[in-house]
Design a protein around this motif. Structure first.
Motif, mmCIF file in Angstrom:
data_model
loop_
_atom_site.group_PDB
_atom_site.id
_atom_site.type_symbol
_atom_site.label_atom_id
_atom_site.label_comp_id
_atom_site.label_asym_id
_atom_site.label_seq_id
_atom_site.Cartn_x
_atom_site.Cartn_y
_atom_site.Cartn_z
ATOM 1 N N VAL A 1 -4.664 60.914 71.200
ATOM 2 C CA VAL A 1 -3.719 61.210 72.651
ATOM 3 C C VAL A 1 -4.340 62.068 72.463
ATOM 4 C CG1 VAL A 1 -1.132 62.025 74.215
ATOM 5 C CG2 VAL A 1 -0.998 61.095 71.800
ATOM 6 N N ASN B 1 11.151 59.019 64.141
ATOM 7 C CA ASN B 1 12.597 59.658 64.218
ATOM 8 C C ASN B 1 13.422 59.313 65.299
ATOM 9 O OD1 ASN B 1 12.628 61.206 61.536
ATOM 10 N ND2 ASN B 1 11.083 62.215 62.298
ATOM 11 N N PRO C 1 0.605 57.640 79.719
ATOM 12 C CA PRO C 1 1.125 57.760 78.793
ATOM 13 C C PRO C 1 2.567 58.455 79.601
ATOM 14 C CG PRO C 1 -0.894 59.719 78.385
ATOM 15 C CD PRO C 1 -1.010 59.024 79.631
ATOM 16 N N ARG D 1 10.462 62.759 54.010
ATOM 17 C CA ARG D 1 9.916 62.065 53.800
ATOM 18 C C ARG D 1 9.055 62.177 55.322
ATOM 19 N NH1 ARG D 1 15.204 60.832 56.012
ATOM 20 N NH2 ARG D 1 16.405 62.580 54.793
ATOM 21 N N LEU D 2 8.872 63.473 55.800
ATOM 22 C CA LEU D 2 8.351 63.861 57.190
ATOM 23 C C LEU D 2 7.079 64.349 56.331
ATOM 24 C CD1 LEU D 2 10.329 66.712 58.758
ATOM 25 C CD2 LEU D 2 10.218 64.912 59.740
ATOM 26 N N ARG E 1 30.609 60.393 58.136
ATOM 27 C CA ARG E 1 30.357 59.988 59.203
ATOM 28 C C ARG E 1 29.915 58.596 59.221
ATOM 29 N NH1 ARG E 1 24.113 59.329 58.932
ATOM 30 N NH2 ARG E 1 23.279 59.863 57.535
ATOM 31 N N ASP F 1 -5.272 63.000 76.280
ATOM 32 C CA ASP F 1 -4.688 63.387 77.070
ATOM 33 C C ASP F 1 -3.357 63.208 77.419
ATOM 34 O OD1 ASP F 1 -4.745 61.529 79.574
ATOM 35 O OD2 ASP F 1 -6.995 60.808 78.716
ATOM 36 N N VAL F 2 -2.223 63.922 78.368
ATOM 37 C CA VAL F 2 -1.026 63.308 78.429
ATOM 38 C C VAL F 2 -0.655 62.786 80.313
ATOM 39 C CG1 VAL F 2 0.150 64.242 76.820
ATOM 40 C CG2 VAL F 2 -0.712 65.452 79.116
ATOM 41 N N HIS G 1 25.384 56.656 70.952
ATOM 42 C CA HIS G 1 26.208 55.890 70.432
ATOM 43 C C HIS G 1 28.003 55.629 69.965
ATOM 44 C CE1 HIS G 1 22.884 56.308 67.615
ATOM 45 N NE2 HIS G 1 23.896 56.409 66.818
ATOM 46 N N VAL H 1 4.234 63.669 68.753
ATOM 47 C CA VAL H 1 4.524 62.464 68.975
ATOM 48 C C VAL H 1 4.950 61.457 68.282
ATOM 49 C CG1 VAL H 1 3.605 60.610 70.989
ATOM 50 C CG2 VAL H 1 3.141 63.561 71.010
ATOM 51 N N ASP I 1 14.827 56.023 50.535
ATOM 52 C CA ASP I 1 15.310 57.071 51.038
ATOM 53 C C ASP I 1 16.855 56.199 50.855
ATOM 54 O OD1 ASP I 1 16.883 59.287 52.314
ATOM 55 O OD2 ASP I 1 16.580 58.233 54.278
ATOM 56 N N LEU J 1 17.608 61.609 70.622
ATOM 57 C CA LEU J 1 16.740 62.940 69.957
ATOM 58 C C LEU J 1 16.980 64.269 70.843
ATOM 59 C CD1 LEU J 1 13.531 62.652 67.460
ATOM 60 C CD2 LEU J 1 13.532 64.543 69.428
ATOM 61 N N GLN K 1 -4.434 55.232 75.849
ATOM 62 C CA GLN K 1 -5.636 56.160 75.871
ATOM 63 C C GLN K 1 -6.875 54.956 75.739
ATOM 64 O OE1 GLN K 1 -4.720 59.784 75.355
ATOM 65 N NE2 GLN K 1 -3.042 59.298 75.808
ATOM 66 N N PRO L 1 18.888 71.180 64.178
ATOM 67 C CA PRO L 1 19.297 69.998 64.501
ATOM 68 C C PRO L 1 18.294 69.031 63.724
ATOM 69 C CG PRO L 1 16.415 71.567 64.599
ATOM 70 C CD PRO L 1 17.831 72.056 63.470
ATOM 71 N N PHE L 2 18.149 69.190 62.634
ATOM 72 C CA PHE L 2 17.750 68.648 61.169
ATOM 73 C C PHE L 2 19.041 67.411 60.439
ATOM 74 C CE2 PHE L 2 13.315 70.700 61.710
ATOM 75 C CZ PHE L 2 13.372 69.565 62.451
ATOM 76 N N PRO M 1 0.758 64.989 84.383
ATOM 77 C CA PRO M 1 2.221 64.670 85.028
ATOM 78 C C PRO M 1 2.732 65.974 85.379
ATOM 79 C CG PRO M 1 1.988 65.448 82.657
ATOM 80 C CD PRO M 1 0.319 65.075 82.876
#
Ligand SMILES: CC(=O)N[C@H]1[C@@H](OP(=O)(O)OP(=O)(O)OC/C=C(/C)CC/C=C(/C)CC/C=C(/C)CC/C=C(/C)CC/C=C(/C)CC/C=C(/C)CC/C=C(/C)CC/C=C(/C)CC/C=C(\C)CC/C=C(\C)CCC=C(C)C)O[C@H](CO)[C@@H](O)[C@@H]1O
Ligand SMILES: O=c1ccn([C@@H]2O[C@H](COP(=O)(O)O)[C@@H](O)[C@H]2O)c(=O)[nH]1
Ligand SMILES: [Mg+2]
Length: 354
Positions: free
Chosen positions: A115, A146, A239, A96-97, A36, A117-118, A276, A140, A86, A253, A231, A267-268, A121
């Motif tokens: 965080v 990622n 935020p 890695r996570l 790829r 509060d957000v 791109h 977050v 990696d 993402l 914050q 999805p991973f 929104p």
């Protein structure tokens, strides 16, 4: 003193890039084409280590660096080490996570950033996260780290996205001294790296990548500074404004996740359906792809700043942000469809439409 830190940051990055490139070839820290991959030739992956060195010495020179920022360097070092391993050996995603989660925990307990509060929104009042604040902060942080990794798929892109985000955070953050100093040192280091990575003819023989070591480091710094200015008692932006500054990586993402899940894929699992990739395959050159995405990111950031200064309602800004995510997703799907059609036409000798 900031000027000295900026100069050291860019000089050390340039020095490390120059010294590490030949070493990388001898130890196999190179990206080989195939599968790829979209590049040509063996490219040294030393940008992450070089940028970290530049940022480290640049920040170390700053007088009165708040103690929390030493933890930024600690968690950054963790990501750079795991990322470089990696880039060389392919570390399993789970490990890695875990490393990224540890970096987020260092940010929380060392940097004192959560965080809480957000903002508002949904237009129903401030949403406080209460007992979920810690887990939300980690999510977050993983998401933004990622997102920068996923967007690092064409020359100059991840570096440009980081500079746009950091510049916007500084402006919306009212040029607060610590944020401005740190963002400037990081931007200087990214600029030093881009000398080797920006797609121009003059540096074609010096071309290098930042690898996951670099992209995850930049994602961490961006989310760290965003949380810092959005914050706590000294917050200077909402935020939701932060979402506009990282819109292109986040939309990439999210749209990739949606596309992969809707096709029944994990999805991973990596692929070539990022924005791109689609532009590139649709016939844009590397440089055009970079410029289109940079222009979109600048527009999003400018709109975020406009909303911040004009004090647009957070709910309105959030709804428009979600709308842009959907529009970008639809455009992505359209380009993909056109691309498939185009390929089918060219296989059967028909007229090409794009
Ligand atoms: C796999 C892949 O795609 N690979 C690419 C890549 O290849 P490469 O070789 O480099 O890499 P690998 O493939 O080897 O490996 C990839 C890396 C891994 C380790 C594998 C894991 C991959 C991931 C992608 C993991 C991602 C992990 C996650 C945890 C993401 C989970 C994602 C979600 C969708 C859940 C999100 C949930 C959250 C709680 C987070 C929300 C955060 C936000 C920022 C968005 C909020 C928006 C909403 C819509 C949410 C809710 C609504 C509200 C009411 C709240 C409002 C919220 C806010 C206002 C947010 C508040 C925010 C703040 C306070 C601060 C926010 C700060 C900022 C925004 C800065 O690259 C190759 C090259 O490209 C490629 O080929 C390959 O495919
Ligand atoms: O500056 C860059 C960065 C990346 N690429 C291409 O993307 C892939 C993915 O990179 P990872 O290091 O796996 O994250 C890379 O192999 C290149 O093909 C690029 O062209 N320019
Ligand atoms: Mg990557």
């Amino acid at each position: 003193m900031i000027a000295a830190s900026i100069s050291i940051s860019v000089a050390i990055t340039l020095l490390f890039m120059t010294v590490l490139r030949p070493l990388a070839v001898s130890v196999g820290l190179v990206d080989r084409p195939g599968g790829r991959k979209s590049h040509v030739g063996e490219i040294p992956i030393v940008g992450g280590i070089a940028m970290f060195a530049g940022i480290f010495f640049g920040l170390a020179l700053l007088p009165d660096l708040a103690s929390g920022y030493w933890y930024l360097l600690l968690s950054g070092a963790l990501l750079v080490i795991v990322g470089a391993l990696d880039d060389r050996y392919d570390v399993p995603a789970e490990i890695r996570l875990v490393a990224q989660t540890c970096a987020a925990i260092i940010m929380v307990y060392g940097g004192g950033l959560v965080v809480w509060d957000v903002g508002n929104p949904l237009g129903l009042g401030t949403i406080s996260l209460g007992p979920f604040a810690l887990i939300f902060t980690i999510l977050v942080t993983l998401t933004v780290i990622n997102a920068f990794n996923l967007v690092d798929g064409v020359d100059g892109l991840a570096g440009s996205m980081a500079i746009i985000s950091l510049f916007s955070i500084v402006v919306a953050g009212g040029m607060a001294v610590d944020t401005t100093a740190i963002a400037s040192v990081v931007c200087a280091s990214v600029a030093g790296f881009l000398v080797f990575n920006y797609p121009v003819y003059a540096n074609r023989r010096l071309r290098s990548f930042m690898g996951d070591a670099g992209s995850t480091l930049l994602g961490l710094i961006v989310v760290w500074l965003t949380i810092r200015v959005s914050q706590g008692d000294s917050r200077s932006m909402s935020p939701v404004t932060g979402l506009w500054f990282v819109a292109v990586p986040l939309f990439d993402l999210f749209t990739c996740f949606v596309r992969r899940i809707s096709k029944g894929r994990s999805p991973f699992r990596p692929g070539r359906e990022h924005f791109h990739h689609l532009l590139y395959r649709a016939g844009f050159s590397v440089r055009q792809t970079l410029w289109v995405l940079t222009a979109i990111a600048v527009l999003y950031a400018a709109f975020g700043l406009l909303g911040h200064w004009a004090e647009f309602a957070e709910s309105v800004m959030f709804i428009i942000w979600l709308g842009c995510a959907s529009v970008q997703y639809l455009i992505l799907k359209k380009v993909a469809t056109l691309f498939r059609y185009n390929r089918r036409c060219s296989r059967s000798g028909g007229i090409q439409t794009i």
